[in-house]
Design an enzyme around this catalytic site. Sequence first.
Site, PDB file in Angstrom:
ATOM      1  N   LYS A  17     -34.785  10.649   2.861  1.00  0.00           N
ATOM      2  CA  LYS A  17     -34.835  11.562   3.615  1.00  0.00           C
ATOM      3  C   LYS A  17     -33.942  13.204   2.516  1.00  0.00           C
ATOM      4  CE  LYS A  17     -33.023  10.317   7.652  1.00  0.00           C
ATOM      5  NZ  LYS A  17     -32.961   9.143   7.446  1.00  0.00           N
ATOM      6  N   ARG A  93     -30.554  12.989  16.779  1.00  0.00           N
ATOM      7  CA  ARG A  93     -31.154  11.973  16.083  1.00  0.00           C
ATOM      8  C   ARG A  93     -31.085  11.052  17.574  1.00  0.00           C
ATOM      9  NH1 ARG A  93     -28.419  11.040  10.975  1.00  0.00           N
ATOM     10  NH2 ARG A  93     -27.387   8.622  11.028  1.00  0.00           N
ATOM     11  N   ARG A 130     -28.187   0.896  -3.476  1.00  0.00           N
ATOM     12  CA  ARG A 130     -27.650   2.490  -3.455  1.00  0.00           C
ATOM     13  C   ARG A 130     -27.245   2.759  -3.709  1.00  0.00           C
ATOM     14  NH1 ARG A 130     -29.879   6.907   1.597  1.00  0.00           N
ATOM     15  NH2 ARG A 130     -27.874   6.054   2.130  1.00  0.00           N
ATOM     16  N   ARG A 162     -22.171   4.474  -1.235  1.00  0.00           N
ATOM     17  CA  ARG A 162     -21.300   5.281  -0.042  1.00  0.00           C
ATOM     18  C   ARG A 162     -20.496   3.892   0.859  1.00  0.00           C
ATOM     19  NH1 ARG A 162     -25.945   8.272   3.076  1.00  0.00           N
ATOM     20  NH2 ARG A 162     -25.539   8.052   4.972  1.00  0.00           N
ATOM     21  N   ARG A 173     -26.525   0.826  11.364  1.00  0.00           N
ATOM     22  CA  ARG A 173     -27.036   2.016  11.250  1.00  0.00           C
ATOM     23  C   ARG A 173     -28.435   2.052  11.580  1.00  0.00           C
ATOM     24  NH1 ARG A 173     -26.208   2.949   5.730  1.00  0.00           N
ATOM     25  NH2 ARG A 173     -26.779   5.140   5.925  1.00  0.00           N
TER      26      ARG A 173
HETATM   27  P1  AMP Z   1     -26.517  10.211   7.498  1.00  0.00           P
HETATM   28  O1  AMP Z   1     -26.092  10.886   6.058  1.00  0.00           O
HETATM   29  O2  AMP Z   1     -27.294  10.875   8.426  1.00  0.00           O
HETATM   30  O3  AMP Z   1     -27.377   8.725   7.440  1.00  0.00           O
HETATM   31  O4  AMP Z   1     -26.037  10.304   7.960  1.00  0.00           O
HETATM   32  C1  AMP Z   1     -24.621   9.372   7.770  1.00  0.00           C
HETATM   33  C2  AMP Z   1     -23.485   9.381   8.935  1.00  0.00           C
HETATM   34  O5  AMP Z   1     -23.175  10.789   9.616  1.00  0.00           O
HETATM   35  C3  AMP Z   1     -24.287   8.444  10.481  1.00  0.00           C
HETATM   36  O6  AMP Z   1     -24.305   6.998  10.207  1.00  0.00           O
HETATM   37  C4  AMP Z   1     -23.581   8.968  11.405  1.00  0.00           C
HETATM   38  O7  AMP Z   1     -21.977   8.730  11.700  1.00  0.00           O
HETATM   39  C5  AMP Z   1     -23.130  10.496  11.578  1.00  0.00           C
HETATM   40  N1  AMP Z   1     -24.147  10.924  12.074  1.00  0.00           N
HETATM   41  C6  AMP Z   1     -25.193  11.930  11.044  1.00  0.00           C
HETATM   42  N2  AMP Z   1     -25.624  12.999  11.757  1.00  0.00           N
HETATM   43  C7  AMP Z   1     -25.031  12.431  13.308  1.00  0.00           C
HETATM   44  C8  AMP Z   1     -26.483  12.762  14.952  1.00  0.00           C
HETATM   45  N3  AMP Z   1     -27.042  13.976  14.457  1.00  0.00           N
HETATM   46  N4  AMP Z   1     -25.622  12.625  15.489  1.00  0.00           N
HETATM   47  C9  AMP Z   1     -24.485  11.296  15.477  1.00  0.00           C
HETATM   48  N5  AMP Z   1     -24.070  11.264  14.081  1.00  0.00           N
HETATM   49  C10 AMP Z   1     -24.482  11.519  12.461  1.00  0.00           C
END
Ligand code: AMP
Length: 220
Positions: A17, A93, A130, A162, A173
């Site tokens: 993404k 989400r 990654r 990360r 996740r």
């Molecule tokens: P991502 O980079 O999209 O994988 O997001 C990394 C982390 O940020 C996730 O594992 C959540 O802890 C938090 N996060 C990002 N977007 C959201 C969202 N819309 N709702 C809740 N937590 C979020």
Amino acid sequence: MSTGLRIVMLGRQGAGKGTQCRRIAEHFGVPHISTGEMLRAAVRQDSVLGRAVKQVLDAGQLVDDELMVSLVQGRLGEPDARTAGYVLDGFPRTVSQAQSFDDISRARPVNLVIDLAVDRELVVSRLSARRTCEQCEANYVATGSEPSPWKCDKCGGAVTQRADDTPAAINKRLDLYDQQTAPLIDYYRAKSVLAVVNGVGTPDEVFARLVVAVEGVTKA
Ligand code: AMP
């Protein structure tokens, strides 16, 4: 279509993404809004928000819906998103976030929701390998023969793993994605704004499919 191109990108962690949203943003001239990047930037800056969410992020859990909705509402109210639109990555989400998103975007509703489809097995192996630039979030694949320290080709930042790309956080996740985010696919299908795009292939192949899906909306 009203002015602006408003896209939501769904897809498992590791589906590509971030990489593909950056390319869509550049190609179609819209801002890439990644809620994960916004939260990680807040953690790096050690802001009040960053201190509040750091542990949640590191554990691979979800940040509170109310906080996320207000963060996104603020960002979508900025001039670039109001005029050009956006490609939104990582939000909504949960179904509750999607319902709040409907409410806050009633004047300028989303035009297209893309499900970037990649099987769970494949994303687990992608995520384990990654590595990400701490500064610009460009992604790399670790092969075991990288220089140490590893510097980003694009900005010179440090390339590291990360904190939430560890096996325990990855599984957490992905479970949360299946339970909380996958229901959004049906939610948006019912609103007739969903396009499912196969996310397996080289980044160029996947991007070409995405361009076709987006042009289906811009030329409609
Ligand atoms: P991502 O980079 O999209 O994988 O997001 C990394 C982390 O940020 C996730 O594992 C959540 O802890 C938090 N996060 C990002 N977007 C959201 C969202 N819309 N709702 C809740 N937590 C979020």
